[in-house]
Design an enzyme around this catalytic site. Sequence first.
Site, PDB file in Angstrom:
ATOM      1  N   PHE A 111       0.808  -1.221   0.000  1.00  0.00           N
ATOM      2  CA  PHE A 111       0.000   0.000   0.000  1.00  0.00           C
ATOM      3  C   PHE A 111       0.839   1.268   0.000  1.00  0.00           C
ATOM      4  O   PHE A 111       0.327   2.337  -0.295  1.00  0.00           O
ATOM      5  CB  PHE A 111      -0.974  -0.006   1.189  1.00  0.00           C
ATOM      6  N   LYS A 112       2.148   1.166   0.293  1.00  0.00           N
ATOM      7  CA  LYS A 112       2.996   2.356   0.257  1.00  0.00           C
ATOM      8  C   LYS A 112       2.943   3.047  -1.111  1.00  0.00           C
ATOM      9  O   LYS A 112       3.160   4.247  -1.202  1.00  0.00           O
ATOM     10  CB  LYS A 112       4.453   1.993   0.557  1.00  0.00           C
ATOM     11  N   ASP A 113       2.632   2.301  -2.158  1.00  0.00           N
ATOM     12  CA  ASP A 113       2.526   2.898  -3.492  1.00  0.00           C
ATOM     13  C   ASP A 113       1.439   3.964  -3.561  1.00  0.00           C
ATOM     14  O   ASP A 113       1.551   4.913  -4.333  1.00  0.00           O
ATOM     15  CB  ASP A 113       2.172   1.831  -4.541  1.00  0.00           C
ATOM     16  N   LEU A 116       3.338   6.850  -2.304  1.00  0.00           N
ATOM     17  CA  LEU A 116       4.646   7.126  -2.912  1.00  0.00           C
ATOM     18  C   LEU A 116       4.617   7.214  -4.434  1.00  0.00           C
ATOM     19  O   LEU A 116       5.611   7.565  -5.049  1.00  0.00           O
ATOM     20  CB  LEU A 116       5.685   6.113  -2.430  1.00  0.00           C
TER      21      LEU A 116
END
Length: 493
Positions: A111-113, A116
């Site tokens: 989920f960091k995408d 980011l």
Amino acid sequence: MKYVSTRGQSPAVSSAEAILQGIAPDGGLYLPQDIPLLSAKEWGAVRGMDYNETACLVLSKYLDDFSKERIAGCVAAAYAPERFPGGPAPLVTLNNGVHMLELWHGPTCAFKDMALQLMPRLFVAAKDMLGDKRRALVLVATSGDTGKAALEGFRDMPGTGVAVLYPDDGVSDIQRLQMTTQQGDNVAAAAMHGNFDTAQSAVKAVFADTELGAELTAKGVHLSSANSINWGRLVPQIVYYVYACAQLQRQGLMEPGQKADICVPTGNFGNILAAYYAKRMGAPIGMLLCASNANKVLTDFINTGSYDSGRDFYKTLSPSMDILVSSNLERLLFLLSGGDGAYIASLMRQLSEEGRYTVNGTVRQALAESFAAGWCDDDGTSAEIGEVWRRLGYLLDPHTAVAYRVAAKLADCAPILVVSTASPFKFAPDVLTALGQPWTGDAPGAVTALGTATGVAPPLQLTGLSALPQRHPDELDPTQIGDWVRTLSGTLM
Ligand SMILES: *Cc1c(COP(=O)(O)O)cnc(C)c1O
């Protein structure tokens, strides 16, 4: 809209300045002075919007110094279908009525995408708006998902370079492969001998090295970071909570007037804080359920009002939640204390000097109104992955499994949304073990084997990994990092 620091000692800044600076000069975190509301009319409109339209509306409320065109351009590029083939945030309803919000359909399968992919574009736009001509070298120490997501996010972004350090014994084989094969012209990654703390201390030492700083300044380069305390990483995360609630209503899965409880697998407290912002904006959200693994410092805090980081640290099956000091909690405390910067500064001083603090009655009560918490150990995580697969035919990654189990324990009768933060294939060896099929081969083999065992198709981002060339084989000792940064600043951008 002005951004203020949680410690109350820094001048207010614009959102562009907050995003460029990252941390405030007084050591605090920036947040907007007021939380914008969605009017009834806007909320009605959101129900008819797609993801990008929702993102433009929510972002324009917080980033009011950015033009609408700029925001729309950043959003369209960040969430383009080639980057998110399954859509940015699909909602999947299981046969037992639990809703899963899948946030891992981006380039790195975690989920960091969601943040980011967008934050680097906001960062470059902010530089342009403020006339900052320096090149930015973004330096990241990572224990897992952040490093790869930062590499992908800043890849080929004009005027920037990104360098990631990860501990040589602290990331999974798939995560390592994702980083050593990273493509792009302004990217670098290296393994640091030691654990995560060694890598993080090395990065901090670079930021504190005034001689190196002066050298870089002379070259027109400034050091920056992409960690989750930057407001530019938090604001994209508010969007998917607003969007998910609108989808639940649109699909008739939630009646008007009802509120959904949301369970979030939590580490640094960024994701669940974004859910709290969505709630405060007026999204129909009930309780926020904070799920921890064996490093349950947050669960204990929410249940007792005392934060105590002086405890054993465990390496678990859900490594991105292996955290004892959750930086984004500081923002919540500020909000719950009614914006009392001096009080927050004193709590943070206690945390750094004594490793603990206890909040006052006002904060404790406000916390209990919106948050509940639970935790689950590795045995429970594994058991949940196996059970949910057998009963419901749905594959959970270990982080999501923690949240699923906690949600089952804490939920009452409200509609429940469980946030799914990583593709199960990213943790294929552990997921296979949980399914009763322990894997002894290499990690890319486990991705294929998990696909075969379950009939679920692995994401292309992971199946192609072993065929990619190794571009970043570097290994460093902490003493070498200064020279590594010097070299990069000359060649990256
Ligand atoms: C980073 C991460 C988390 C924790 O999110 P926070 O915002 O740090 O609380 C949970 N799951 C996965 C897979 C992650 O990468």
